[in-house]
Scaffold this motif. Sequence first.
Motif, short mmCIF file in Angstrom:
data_model
loop_
_atom_site.label_atom_id
_atom_site.label_comp_id
_atom_site.label_asym_id
_atom_site.label_seq_id
_atom_site.Cartn_x
_atom_site.Cartn_y
_atom_site.Cartn_z
N ALA A 121 0.82 -1.21 0.00
CA ALA A 121 0.00 0.00 0.00
C ALA A 121 0.85 1.26 0.00
N GLY A 122 2.13 1.13 0.35
CA GLY A 122 3.02 2.28 0.29
C GLY A 122 3.23 2.79 -1.11
N VAL A 123 3.03 1.93 -2.12
CA VAL A 123 3.13 2.37 -3.51
C VAL A 123 1.97 3.29 -3.85
N ASN A 124 0.85 3.16 -3.13
CA ASN A 124 -0.29 4.04 -3.39
C ASN A 124 0.05 5.50 -3.15
N LEU A 125 0.98 5.77 -2.26
CA LEU A 125 1.30 7.16 -1.93
C LEU A 125 1.90 7.90 -3.11
N PRO A 126 2.97 7.41 -3.75
CA PRO A 126 3.42 8.11 -4.96
C PRO A 126 2.40 8.07 -6.08
N LEU A 127 1.63 6.97 -6.18
CA LEU A 127 0.61 6.91 -7.23
C LEU A 127 -0.45 7.98 -7.04
N ALA A 128 -0.65 8.43 -5.80
CA ALA A 128 -1.64 9.47 -5.53
C ALA A 128 -1.16 10.85 -5.95
N CYS A 129 0.14 10.99 -6.20
CA CYS A 129 0.71 12.30 -6.52
C CYS A 129 0.73 12.55 -8.01
N ASP A 130 0.76 13.83 -8.37
CA ASP A 130 0.76 14.21 -9.78
C ASP A 130 2.09 13.89 -10.45
N ARG A 158 -4.68 3.19 -10.95
CA ARG A 158 -3.64 4.21 -10.98
C ARG A 158 -2.33 3.66 -11.55
N LEU A 159 -2.00 2.43 -11.17
CA LEU A 159 -0.76 1.82 -11.65
C LEU A 159 -0.82 1.60 -13.15
N ALA A 160 -1.94 1.06 -13.65
CA ALA A 160 -2.09 0.84 -15.09
C ALA A 160 -2.06 2.16 -15.85
N GLY A 161 -2.54 3.21 -15.22
CA GLY A 161 -2.49 4.52 -15.87
C GLY A 161 -1.07 5.02 -16.05
N ARG A 162 -0.15 4.56 -15.21
CA ARG A 162 1.26 4.99 -15.32
C ARG A 162 2.08 4.03 -16.19
N VAL A 163 1.90 2.73 -16.00
CA VAL A 163 2.79 1.77 -16.66
C VAL A 163 2.05 0.86 -17.64
N GLN A 166 -0.05 -4.12 -19.02
CA GLN A 166 0.99 -5.16 -18.95
C GLN A 166 1.93 -4.90 -17.78
N GLY A 167 2.31 -3.65 -17.58
CA GLY A 167 3.18 -3.32 -16.46
C GLY A 167 2.52 -3.60 -15.12
N ALA A 168 1.23 -3.25 -15.02
CA ALA A 168 0.50 -3.52 -13.78
C ALA A 168 0.43 -5.02 -13.52
N ALA A 169 0.22 -5.80 -14.57
CA ALA A 169 0.17 -7.26 -14.42
C ALA A 169 1.51 -7.81 -13.97
N ALA A 170 2.59 -7.29 -14.57
CA ALA A 170 3.92 -7.77 -14.19
C ALA A 170 4.23 -7.46 -12.73
N LEU A 171 3.86 -6.26 -12.30
CA LEU A 171 4.17 -5.85 -10.93
C LEU A 171 3.27 -6.53 -9.90
N VAL A 172 1.97 -6.56 -10.18
CA VAL A 172 1.02 -7.06 -9.18
C VAL A 172 0.83 -8.57 -9.27
N LEU A 173 0.59 -9.07 -10.47
CA LEU A 173 0.30 -10.50 -10.61
C LEU A 173 1.55 -11.36 -10.57
N CYS A 174 2.63 -10.86 -11.17
CA CYS A 174 3.85 -11.66 -11.29
C CYS A 174 4.91 -11.31 -10.25
N GLY A 175 4.66 -10.32 -9.41
CA GLY A 175 5.59 -10.01 -8.34
C GLY A 175 6.85 -9.31 -8.77
#
Length: 270
Positions: A121-130, A158-163, A166-175
Motif C-alpha cells: 500500500a506504500g506504492v499508493n502514496l506516490p501513485l496518488a501524486c501528480d 492508478r498503476l495501469a495509468g502509469r505503466v 501489462q506493467g501492472a500485471a507484471a508488478l502485481v500479478l507476477c511479483g
Amino acid sequence: MEAALTTQHADNPAGTGEPGALVTVEHTGGVAILRLDDPKRRNALSPAMSSALAGAVDTALAAGAGAMVLTASPPVFCSGGSLDDLISPVVPLRDSYAGFQRLADAPVPTIAAVAGAAIGAGVNLPLACDVVLATPSASFDPRFLDVGIHPGGGHLWRLAGRVGEQGAAALVLCGDRLTGEEAAAAGLAWRCVDDDDLLETALVLARRAAGRPRDLVIRTKSTLRAGRAVTSPAQAAELELAAQEWSVTRPGYTEHLIELRDRLRSRGRG
C-alpha cells in the motif's frame, strides 16, 4: 533548500500534534513538505499514519500551500500496511486509505520524492501524486498478493495509468518490482535523480507550480483529471475550451498580458 522553514506536526486528522508526530509539515516558499516520520516502523501505513497524513494535507491546504511535496524519513519510504493491523483490523479497510485519498484529492499539485522502498500500500502514496521523482535507491514493489490481500485504494487503476496494463500485471500479478531508474523508464516516475538532489529537484518543480496563479493551477489540474473520462478529441477540446474561456475572464488577466508584452518588448523580444 531555502533556509527559513516553518514546521508543524500532524498526528491526528486535525493536523495538530507534538514533536515526534508521524507526519511533519514544513512550509517554504508557498510549498508544503509533508514528511512521513516513523522510521522505526519503516513508515508503515498504519491507521494512525494514514490519519496523520490526511491531517497533514489539510494543514498544508489551510496554510495556503500552492503545491505539496511528499517525502519520508529514511531508510524506507513506506513499508505499506502493518501485518498486525491486517490480522486484527482496528478500522475498516476503506478508512485505512484516508491519507492516501486525501493526498489524491488535493486540488494543488503534489510531488512525491521517493528514496528507499515503497512496498504494498506504500506504492499508493506516490501513485496518488501528480509527479513522482525517484532515486536509484528507490524501489516500487506492490507485493499485495504475497500477503494474501487484493490491491486496494484504486491501486490497479492508478498503476495501469502509469505503466499500462501489462506493467501492472507484471508488478502485481507476477511479483516484479522496479528500481528508481526502471520506474522512470516505465513511466511510474517522471525522473530518477541522485539522492542528494531529490528534495531540491522536487522543490524546484513545486515552487514553479506554487508561483503561478493558484486558481488557474487548480482549474488546470481539475481539467487534467477530468480528461481521464474523455473518450474523443472533440470532447477534450470542449472540456478545455470551457476552462480556457473561464481563464480569460479572470481578474487581472488583461493587465498581466499587457505587463508581459511590455516586458518582452523592453528586451527586444516582442
